[in-house]
Enzyme design. Structure first.
Site, PDB file in Angstrom:
ATOM      1  N   HIS A 127       7.731   8.576   4.677  1.00 52.95           N
ATOM      2  CA  HIS A 127       6.496   9.368   4.791  1.00 52.95           C
ATOM      3  C   HIS A 127       6.721  10.838   4.433  1.00 52.95           C
ATOM      4  O   HIS A 127       5.896  11.685   4.754  1.00 52.95           O
ATOM      5  CB  HIS A 127       5.850   9.256   6.192  1.00 52.95           C
ATOM      6  CG  HIS A 127       5.277   7.895   6.468  1.00 52.95           C
ATOM      7  ND1 HIS A 127       4.235   7.666   7.335  1.00 52.95           N
ATOM      8  CD2 HIS A 127       5.594   6.675   5.957  1.00 52.95           C
ATOM      9  CE1 HIS A 127       3.950   6.369   7.367  1.00 52.95           C
ATOM     10  NE2 HIS A 127       4.775   5.746   6.536  1.00 52.95           N
TER      11      HIS A 127
ATOM     12  N   GLU B  26      -0.861  -2.014   5.126  1.00 58.08           N
ATOM     13  CA  GLU B  26       0.007  -2.031   6.311  1.00 58.08           C
ATOM     14  C   GLU B  26      -0.111  -0.712   7.063  1.00 58.08           C
ATOM     15  O   GLU B  26      -0.007  -0.679   8.278  1.00 58.08           O
ATOM     16  CB  GLU B  26       1.469  -2.284   5.898  1.00 58.08           C
ATOM     17  CG  GLU B  26       2.420  -2.500   7.075  1.00 58.08           C
ATOM     18  CD  GLU B  26       2.804  -1.221   7.784  1.00 58.08           C
ATOM     19  OE1 GLU B  26       2.892  -1.243   9.027  1.00 58.08           O
ATOM     20  OE2 GLU B  26       2.986  -0.183   7.121  1.00 58.08           O
ATOM     21  N   GLU B  27      -0.309   0.387   6.316  1.00 58.35           N
ATOM     22  CA  GLU B  27      -0.242   1.726   6.933  1.00 58.35           C
ATOM     23  C   GLU B  27      -1.422   2.054   7.837  1.00 58.35           C
ATOM     24  O   GLU B  27      -1.287   2.878   8.733  1.00 58.35           O
ATOM     25  CB  GLU B  27      -0.156   2.810   5.843  1.00 58.35           C
ATOM     26  CG  GLU B  27       1.105   2.733   4.989  1.00 58.35           C
ATOM     27  CD  GLU B  27       2.336   3.255   5.721  1.00 58.35           C
ATOM     28  OE1 GLU B  27       2.210   3.693   6.870  1.00 58.35           O
ATOM     29  OE2 GLU B  27       3.421   3.223   5.120  1.00 58.35           O
TER      30      GLU B  27
ATOM     31  N   ASP C 216       0.807  -1.227   0.000  1.00 55.92           N
ATOM     32  CA  ASP C 216       0.000   0.000   0.000  1.00 55.92           C
ATOM     33  C   ASP C 216       0.837   1.273   0.000  1.00 55.92           C
ATOM     34  O   ASP C 216       1.999   1.282   0.390  1.00 55.92           O
ATOM     35  CB  ASP C 216      -0.959   0.012   1.192  1.00 55.92           C
ATOM     36  CG  ASP C 216      -0.244  -0.172   2.533  1.00 55.92           C
ATOM     37  OD1 ASP C 216       0.718  -0.967   2.599  1.00 55.92           O
ATOM     38  OD2 ASP C 216      -0.653   0.470   3.522  1.00 55.92           O
TER      39      ASP C 216
ATOM     40  N   ARG D 177      16.897  -7.309  15.606  1.00 56.44           N
ATOM     41  CA  ARG D 177      16.776  -7.253  17.054  1.00 56.44           C
ATOM     42  C   ARG D 177      15.915  -8.408  17.537  1.00 56.44           C
ATOM     43  O   ARG D 177      14.820  -8.609  17.029  1.00 56.44           O
ATOM     44  CB  ARG D 177      16.120  -5.934  17.481  1.00 56.44           C
ATOM     45  CG  ARG D 177      16.197  -5.670  18.962  1.00 56.44           C
ATOM     46  CD  ARG D 177      15.765  -4.236  19.286  1.00 56.44           C
ATOM     47  NE  ARG D 177      16.245  -3.860  20.603  1.00 56.44           N
ATOM     48  CZ  ARG D 177      15.641  -4.175  21.744  1.00 56.44           C
ATOM     49  NH1 ARG D 177      14.512  -4.853  21.724  1.00 56.44           N
ATOM     50  NH2 ARG D 177      16.153  -3.819  22.913  1.00 56.44           N
TER      51      ARG D 177
HETATM   52 ZN   LIG Z   1       4.875   3.760   6.454  1.00 61.96          ZN
HETATM   53 ZN   LIG Z   2       6.200   1.131   5.592  1.00 66.11          ZN
END
Ligand SMILES: [Zn+2]
Ligand SMILES: [Zn+2]
Length: 388
Positions: free
Chosen positions: A360, A135-136, A78, A175
């Site tokens: 972003h 996902e966002e 996305d 991690r």
């Molecule tokens: Zn993002």
């Molecule tokens: Zn992302």
């Protein structure tokens, strides 16, 4: 097992795919074109392609040999509601939408791996390539899971990556344990009593009350949470009023809350509600809190993180593999996959000059030089996880 997958020859094709996806960004759950492009390529490569999970989500499966073992690798598809300002000749053709998080690159890297995995057939087991929507914002990973992702396509382990322009180019940053935070959102509506700006005594000013709430919220992280527990309370939006001679009726505040520990997550909600409601009361006003839990914390499993680290060291050299001291306070819906299936999520650095725009940002662009690296790494991970 044969290491050293070299996808240099694939670069022109990968770049062309990435630029095409970049020019046609789509919002979460609306990745119709992207999903078509991805599914078509995977079908041509001989994968069993299942479409329609979470609407636009895709799982492409390839079995080789006789083993019952399986691996899942996930990419997100996305874009974001940002107006692109890169000036690229393949910039977004969809007004107000942009691939500003590099998911065009993530999708392309997994497609590159799909081709290499299918052509080399150097594994014993089943590879599931998971292309997820949203996902966002809407948690496409969770929706795919609610629609039976891991029941239909059982995976012994799942992996995902994110490009990161704040880390040196080609660096693998991983991690064990927490790597991304849980995120929640609180929308606060303060209702006062509007009136003339010259007669404040006749009104109940929601701006003054809101300002007191914003300041009081700062005491939560500073005074209620243990200093060693990573926590963020960000007032991201405060809207009220229109002119200097008007006291408005309402003020609206939106807060982003990030944490790791579930107990602290609960405590943050309790404190925010207490502060907002009682501050408002002290101003003789009311405040409503709409508190929405969003993504859980992303917690990497030890064994799968060790697998990633070992391969990354062989793949990129120890100097290019870093164990992150601290988790990032961003969030990821891959968190849900890691709650259901063991796995690990890592960052792949893309910084070259130090002038790169952050994720972003309207000027962000995915670094194409990562494409053959990510694609080759996914290929080697699948092959080494499912050895012949
Ligand atoms: Zn993002
Ligand atoms: Zn992302």
């Amino acid at each position: 097992m044969t290491l050293a997958v070299n996808l240099t020859n694939a670069i022109p094709e990968l770049v062309a795919i990435r630029h095409d996806l970049h020019a046609h960004p789509e919002l979460g759950l609306e990745e119709f074109r992207t999903s078509d492009v991805v599914a078509k390529m995977l079908e041509e490569l001989g994968y069993a392609v299942t479409r329609g999970l979470a609407g636009t989500g895709i799982v492409a499966s390839l079995k080789n040999g006789t083993s019952n073992r399986s691996i899942g690798i996930r990419a997100d598809m996305d874009a974001l509601p940002i107006t692109e300002e890169t000036g690229l000749d393949y910039a977004s053709q969809n007004p107000g939408l942009m691939h500003a998080c590099g998911h065009d690159g993530h999708t392309t890297m997994l497609l590159g791996a799909a081709r290499a995995i299918a052509e080399r057939r150097n594994f014993d087991g089943t590879v599931h390539l998971i292309f997820q929507p949203a996902e966002e914002n809407f948690g496409g990973a969770k929706i795919m899971m609610d629609e039976g992702l891991f029941e239909k396509f059982p995976c012994d382990a799942v992996f995902a990556l994110h490009n990161e322009p704040n880390l040196p180019f080609g660096q693998f940053a991983l991690r064990e344990g927490p790597i991304m935070a849980a995120v929640d959102e609180a929308r606060i509506t303060i209702t006062g009593r509007g009136g003339h700006g010259a007669e404040p005594q006749e009104t109940a000013d929601p701006i003054v009350c809101g300002a007191a709430i914003v300041m009081a919220l700062q005491s939560i992280v500073a005074r209620n949470i243990h200093p060693m527990d990573p926590t963020v309370v960000t007032v991201g939006s405060f809207h009220s009023g229109t002119a200097s001679n008007i006291i408005p009726e309402r003020a609206e505040i939106v807060i982003g809350i990030r944490s790791f520990d579930p107990g602290i997550r609960d405590e943050l909600e309790r404190r925010i509600r207490l502060i907002v409601e009682h501050q408002a009361l002290s101003f003789d006003m009311t405040a409503e809190v709409d508190y929405q839990r969003s993504y859980d914390a992303t917690i990497n499993h030890k064994a799968e993180t060790d697998i990633l680290r070992d391969l990354a060291v062989r793949f990129a050299g120890r100097e290019n593999v870093k164990d992150l001291e601290r988790p990032f306070m961003g969030s990821e819906d891959f968190a849900y996959m890691l709650k259901a299936v063991p796995g690990s999520y890592f960052f792949l650095g893309s910084r070259v000059t130090g002038q790169e725009k952050p994720l972003h940002h309207p000027g962000f662009n995915f670094n194409d030089d990562l494409l053959p690296i990510g694609a080759a790494f996914w290929t080697e991970l699948a092959e080494s996880y499912l050895p012949i």
